[in-house]
Design a protein around this motif. Structure first.
Motif, PDB file in Angstrom:
ATOM      1  N   ALA A   4      -8.627   2.393   3.166  1.00 46.91           N
ATOM      2  CA  ALA A   4      -7.691   3.498   2.959  1.00 46.91           C
ATOM      3  C   ALA A   4      -6.350   3.222   3.623  1.00 46.91           C
ATOM      4  CB  ALA A   4      -8.295   4.794   3.497  1.00 46.91           C
ATOM      5  N   SER A   5      -6.379   2.598   4.799  1.00 44.75           N
ATOM      6  CA  SER A   5      -5.126   2.314   5.507  1.00 44.75           C
ATOM      7  C   SER A   5      -4.239   1.360   4.720  1.00 44.75           C
ATOM      8  CB  SER A   5      -5.428   1.735   6.891  1.00 44.75           C
ATOM      9  OG  SER A   5      -6.212   0.555   6.779  1.00 44.75           O
ATOM     10  N   VAL A   6      -4.838   0.451   3.974  1.00 42.26           N
ATOM     11  CA  VAL A   6      -4.067  -0.484   3.149  1.00 42.26           C
ATOM     12  C   VAL A   6      -3.456   0.248   1.957  1.00 42.26           C
ATOM     13  CG1 VAL A   6      -4.214  -2.540   1.686  1.00 42.26           C
ATOM     14  CG2 VAL A   6      -5.443  -2.460   3.873  1.00 42.26           C
ATOM     15  N   ILE A   7      -4.256   1.053   1.275  1.00 40.73           N
ATOM     16  CA  ILE A   7      -3.757   1.783   0.103  1.00 40.73           C
ATOM     17  C   ILE A   7      -2.689   2.790   0.514  1.00 40.73           C
ATOM     18  CG2 ILE A   7      -4.420   3.388  -1.733  1.00 40.73           C
ATOM     19  CD1 ILE A   7      -7.082   1.978  -1.893  1.00 40.73           C
ATOM     20  N   ALA A   8      -2.862   3.403   1.684  1.00 35.92           N
ATOM     21  CA  ALA A   8      -1.899   4.404   2.149  1.00 35.92           C
ATOM     22  C   ALA A   8      -0.503   3.823   2.313  1.00 35.92           C
ATOM     23  CB  ALA A   8      -2.376   5.001   3.467  1.00 35.92           C
ATOM     24  N   ALA A   9      -0.417   2.520   2.569  1.00 36.14           N
ATOM     25  CA  ALA A   9       0.880   1.876   2.796  1.00 36.14           C
ATOM     26  C   ALA A   9       1.532   1.386   1.504  1.00 36.14           C
ATOM     27  CB  ALA A   9       0.705   0.703   3.761  1.00 36.14           C
ATOM     28  N   LEU A  10       0.859   1.548   0.371  1.00 39.49           N
ATOM     29  CA  LEU A  10       1.391   1.040  -0.890  1.00 39.49           C
ATOM     30  C   LEU A  10       2.407   2.005  -1.493  1.00 39.49           C
ATOM     31  CD1 LEU A  10      -1.908  -0.280  -2.552  1.00 39.49           C
ATOM     32  CD2 LEU A  10      -0.216  -1.581  -1.227  1.00 39.49           C
ATOM     33  N   ASP A  11       3.258   1.455  -2.337  1.00 36.79           N
ATOM     34  CA  ASP A  11       4.207   2.254  -3.112  1.00 36.79           C
ATOM     35  C   ASP A  11       3.476   2.768  -4.356  1.00 36.79           C
ATOM     36  OD1 ASP A  11       6.149   3.272  -4.778  1.00 36.79           O
ATOM     37  OD2 ASP A  11       7.482   1.539  -4.632  1.00 36.79           O
TER      38      ASP A  11
END
Length: 268
Positions: free
Chosen positions: A174-181
């Motif tokens: 989730a932390s990776v996806i949260a940082a995506l545009d």
């Protein structure tokens, strides 16, 4: 509930093997019914399924004369892990007893159980299950699978198999996806407005204490469902999908327009 049989593990050319009561694990019905989106069937009969940071490769061994079904499998990374297979396919659930109860309560439901015999509810990782179903709203399975495969390949960690080769990729945290545009996610995956919801929900999960979703699994169904719906963007259906497909809460019944129409036409 007790297991339906005592399973054994025998290494054959590197694969683990086990026996299971005949007809009570149907791989196609179980993996391709829409409860998960990380699966594929190979031309030689293997089924690959990805859950969390592991991949299962499994197939049924044809033996018409046997009174049980035999399977061979791999789990990556590492050696064949029968305990992981048991947990994923929820072998603690005794289908024969359920089939008998359903047939007694409702012959129509019993006939469906016979038609789709061996369809099992699997147990996925809660975070991956939730974020995957954020991609499913008003969508159809082939497009969902394509989008999720792209997300995993682009932003997920590799899952390593024999000879240190990458077999596939885990769904990103989730932390990776949260940082995506979200606009980039939409453009690359075709998720359109769902990409914004995906990133929004991922950000809320990433802000929670570590293993928050795993802790929800230990709560009763009503409490877990209610906590999931406190996440902005998660409605009753997706909450029930997570409860059923990742938290083993069998009281959950995800209701979409198709389920509601069938229920109304048949029972109301």
């Amino acid at each position: 509930m007790g297991k339906e049989s005592r399973m054994s593990r025998i290494d054959t050319k590197g694969a683990g093997t086990f026996e299971y009561p005949k007809g009570l694990l149907h791989l196609e019905y179980t993996l391709s019914n829409g409860q998960m989106f990380r699966w594929r069937q190979t031309p030689d009969g293997w089924w690959d399924a990805v859950t969390g940071d592991r991949m299962i490769r499994i197939r049924k061994v044809d033996d018409p004369a046997s009174d049980v079904d035999r399977f061979e499998f791999f789990t990556y990374p590492g050696e064949p892990d029968l305990a992981f297979i048991e947990e994923f396919f929820r072998f603690d659930v005794v289908l024969d007893k359920l089939y008998a109860a359903w047939l007694e309560a409702d012959p129509y439901l019993g006939s469906l159980a016979e038609r789709f015999k061996g369809l099992r509810i699997v147990k996925q990782k809660p975070e991956e299950c939730l974020l995957s179903f954020m991609c499913s709203t008003a969508n159809f399975i082939p497009r969902i699978m394509k989008a999720i495969a792209y997300i995993a390949k682009t932003w997920g960690e590799p899952i390593i198999g024999p000879d240190s080769k990458s077999l596939t990729h885990a769904f990103p945290a989730a932390s990776v996806i949260a940082a995506l545009d979200p606009y980039e996610v939409s453009d690359k995956t075709g998720l359109e407005w769902r990409a914004g919801n995906l990133v929004k929900v991922a950000a809320q999960i990433a802000a929670k204490p570590e293993n928050w979703l795993d802790e929800l699994s230990r709560l009763d169904y009503a409490t877990a469902r209610g906590e999931l719906q406190r996440i902005d963007g998660v409605g009753p259906k997706i909450a029930d999908c997570v409860c059923l497909f990742a938290m083993a809460k069998d009281q959950a019944v995800p209701v979409d327009t198709h389920v509601w129409q069938l229920t109304r036409d048949r029972y109301l």
